[in-house]
Motif scaffolding. Structure first.
Motif, PDB file in Angstrom:
ATOM      1  N   ILE A 121       0.820  -1.218   0.000  1.00 40.01           N
ATOM      2  CA  ILE A 121       0.000   0.000   0.000  1.00 40.01           C
ATOM      3  C   ILE A 121       0.855   1.270   0.000  1.00 40.01           C
ATOM      4  N   PRO A 122       1.911   1.395   0.835  1.00 41.99           N
ATOM      5  CA  PRO A 122       2.737   2.602   0.760  1.00 41.99           C
ATOM      6  C   PRO A 122       3.403   2.793  -0.606  1.00 41.99           C
ATOM      7  N   VAL A 123       3.770   1.704  -1.269  1.00 36.21           N
ATOM      8  CA  VAL A 123       4.391   1.808  -2.591  1.00 36.21           C
ATOM      9  C   VAL A 123       3.369   2.307  -3.610  1.00 36.21           C
ATOM     10  N   ILE A 124       2.155   1.778  -3.554  1.00 36.80           N
ATOM     11  CA  ILE A 124       1.103   2.209  -4.475  1.00 36.80           C
ATOM     12  C   ILE A 124       0.773   3.682  -4.252  1.00 36.80           C
ATOM     13  N   VAL A 125       0.645   4.078  -2.990  1.00 34.97           N
ATOM     14  CA  VAL A 125       0.369   5.485  -2.678  1.00 34.97           C
ATOM     15  C   VAL A 125       1.527   6.360  -3.146  1.00 34.97           C
ATOM     16  N   GLY A 126       2.758   5.888  -2.997  1.00 36.13           N
ATOM     17  CA  GLY A 126       3.924   6.646  -3.460  1.00 36.13           C
ATOM     18  C   GLY A 126       3.912   6.854  -4.966  1.00 36.13           C
ATOM     19  N   PHE A 127       3.554   5.811  -5.722  1.00 36.13           N
ATOM     20  CA  PHE A 127       3.443   5.960  -7.179  1.00 36.13           C
ATOM     21  C   PHE A 127       2.358   6.966  -7.550  1.00 36.13           C
ATOM     22  N   ILE A 128       1.253   6.937  -6.839  1.00 35.73           N
ATOM     23  CA  ILE A 128       0.162   7.888  -7.109  1.00 35.73           C
ATOM     24  C   ILE A 128       0.614   9.307  -6.814  1.00 35.73           C
ATOM     25  N   VAL A 129       1.308   9.509  -5.691  1.00 38.48           N
ATOM     26  CA  VAL A 129       1.807  10.842  -5.334  1.00 38.48           C
ATOM     27  C   VAL A 129       2.808  11.328  -6.382  1.00 38.48           C
ATOM     28  N   GLY A 130       3.699  10.446  -6.832  1.00 36.55           N
ATOM     29  CA  GLY A 130       4.665  10.832  -7.868  1.00 36.55           C
ATOM     30  C   GLY A 130       3.992  11.189  -9.177  1.00 36.55           C
ATOM     31  N   PHE A 131       2.962  10.430  -9.556  1.00 34.56           N
ATOM     32  CA  PHE A 131       2.234  10.706 -10.791  1.00 34.56           C
ATOM     33  C   PHE A 131       1.495  12.043 -10.709  1.00 34.56           C
ATOM     34  N   ILE A 132       0.855  12.307  -9.578  1.00 33.94           N
ATOM     35  CA  ILE A 132       0.151  13.583  -9.406  1.00 33.94           C
ATOM     36  C   ILE A 132       1.134  14.745  -9.411  1.00 33.94           C
ATOM     37  N   THR A 133       2.293  14.567  -8.771  1.00 32.73           N
ATOM     38  CA  THR A 133       3.323  15.610  -8.778  1.00 32.73           C
ATOM     39  C   THR A 133       3.801  15.894 -10.201  1.00 32.73           C
ATOM     40  N   LYS A 134       3.977  14.840 -10.991  1.00 30.70           N
ATOM     41  CA  LYS A 134       4.401  15.014 -12.378  1.00 30.70           C
ATOM     42  C   LYS A 134       3.343  15.765 -13.180  1.00 30.70           C
ATOM     43  N   LEU A 135       2.071  15.432 -12.985  1.00 34.14           N
ATOM     44  CA  LEU A 135       0.997  16.135 -13.696  1.00 34.14           C
ATOM     45  C   LEU A 135       0.951  17.610 -13.316  1.00 34.14           C
ATOM     46  N   ILE A 136       1.135  17.912 -12.039  1.00 37.35           N
ATOM     47  CA  ILE A 136       1.126  19.306 -11.581  1.00 37.35           C
ATOM     48  C   ILE A 136       2.290  20.077 -12.193  1.00 37.35           C
ATOM     49  N   LEU A 137       3.480  19.478 -12.202  1.00 38.73           N
ATOM     50  CA  LEU A 137       4.642  20.154 -12.781  1.00 38.73           C
ATOM     51  C   LEU A 137       4.476  20.382 -14.281  1.00 38.73           C
ATOM     52  N   LYS A 138       3.903  19.392 -14.990  1.00 42.84           N
ATOM     53  CA  LYS A 138       3.686  19.563 -16.429  1.00 42.84           C
ATOM     54  C   LYS A 138       2.678  20.662 -16.708  1.00 42.84           C
ATOM     55  N   SER A 139       1.600  20.723 -15.908  1.00 42.99           N
ATOM     56  CA  SER A 139       0.589  21.757 -16.144  1.00 42.99           C
ATOM     57  C   SER A 139       1.148  23.146 -15.844  1.00 42.99           C
ATOM     58  N   LYS A 140       1.974  23.264 -14.804  1.00 39.95           N
ATOM     59  CA  LYS A 140       2.587  24.551 -14.500  1.00 39.95           C
ATOM     60  C   LYS A 140       3.597  24.941 -15.581  1.00 39.95           C
ATOM     61  N   HIS A 141       4.326  23.947 -16.104  1.00 41.84           N
ATOM     62  CA  HIS A 141       5.307  24.217 -17.160  1.00 41.84           C
ATOM     63  C   HIS A 141       4.596  24.689 -18.432  1.00 41.84           C
ATOM     64  N   LYS A 142       3.465  24.087 -18.754  1.00 39.82           N
ATOM     65  CA  LYS A 142       2.703  24.537 -19.922  1.00 39.82           C
ATOM     66  C   LYS A 142       2.137  25.925 -19.720  1.00 39.82           C
ATOM     67  N   GLY A 143       1.695  26.212 -18.492  1.00 41.04           N
ATOM     68  CA  GLY A 143       1.166  27.542 -18.176  1.00 41.04           C
ATOM     69  C   GLY A 143       2.226  28.615 -18.282  1.00 41.04           C
ATOM     70  N   ASN A 144       3.443  28.324 -17.869  1.00 36.53           N
ATOM     71  CA  ASN A 144       4.542  29.285 -17.944  1.00 36.53           C
ATOM     72  C   ASN A 144       5.019  29.484 -19.373  1.00 36.53           C
ATOM     73  N   SER A 145       4.952  28.443 -20.214  1.00 34.81           N
ATOM     74  CA  SER A 145       5.428  28.579 -21.586  1.00 34.81           C
ATOM     75  C   SER A 145       4.449  29.423 -22.413  1.00 34.81           C
ATOM     76  N   ASN A 146       3.205  29.493 -22.041  1.00 34.03           N
ATOM     77  CA  ASN A 146       2.251  30.336 -22.754  1.00 34.03           C
ATOM     78  C   ASN A 146       2.488  31.810 -22.476  1.00 34.03           C
ATOM     79  N   LEU A 147       3.096  32.139 -21.348  1.00 28.17           N
ATOM     80  CA  LEU A 147       3.353  33.524 -21.000  1.00 28.17           C
ATOM     81  C   LEU A 147       4.549  34.095 -21.748  1.00 28.17           C
ATOM     82  N   VAL A 148       5.434  33.265 -22.241  1.00 28.50           N
ATOM     83  CA  VAL A 148       6.666  33.730 -22.887  1.00 28.50           C
ATOM     84  C   VAL A 148       6.429  34.086 -24.311  1.00 28.50           C
TER      85      VAL A 148
END
Length: 79
Positions: free
Chosen positions: A52-79
């Motif tokens: 269970i901790p490993v599964i939760v860790g993978f989910i947290v890592g995946f959500i973190t990756k999605l958040i970083l990608k969405s922020k990166h796309k948001g910042n690239s539109n401003l440039v």
């Protein structure tokens, strides 16, 4: 930014796995702990752990990756 997209999710996943295993061992929660058994009749080493901790860790890592990608796309539109 590519390095952040790799390291932040990995660190978030490993940190959450470590925290959940620690909580499980400290408070003796069976579905969050890693148990090592003492040697008994004919058994050299026996260990059991929860996935269970490993599964939760993978989910947290995946959500973190999605958040970083969405922020990166948001910042690239401003440039």
């Amino acid at each position: 930014m590519k390095k952040k997209l790799f390291w932040f999710p990995l660190l978030a996943a490993l940190l959450s796995i470590g925290i959940l295993y620690t909580i499980g061992n400290v408070f003796e929660i069976s579905f969050l702990s890693w148990n090592k058994e003492n040697p008994s009749e004919g058994v050299i080493f026996e260990a059991e752990g929860s996935a269970i901790p490993v599964i939760v860790g993978f989910i947290v890592g995946f959500i973190t990756k999605l958040i970083l990608k969405s922020k990166h796309k948001g910042n690239s539109n401003l440039v």
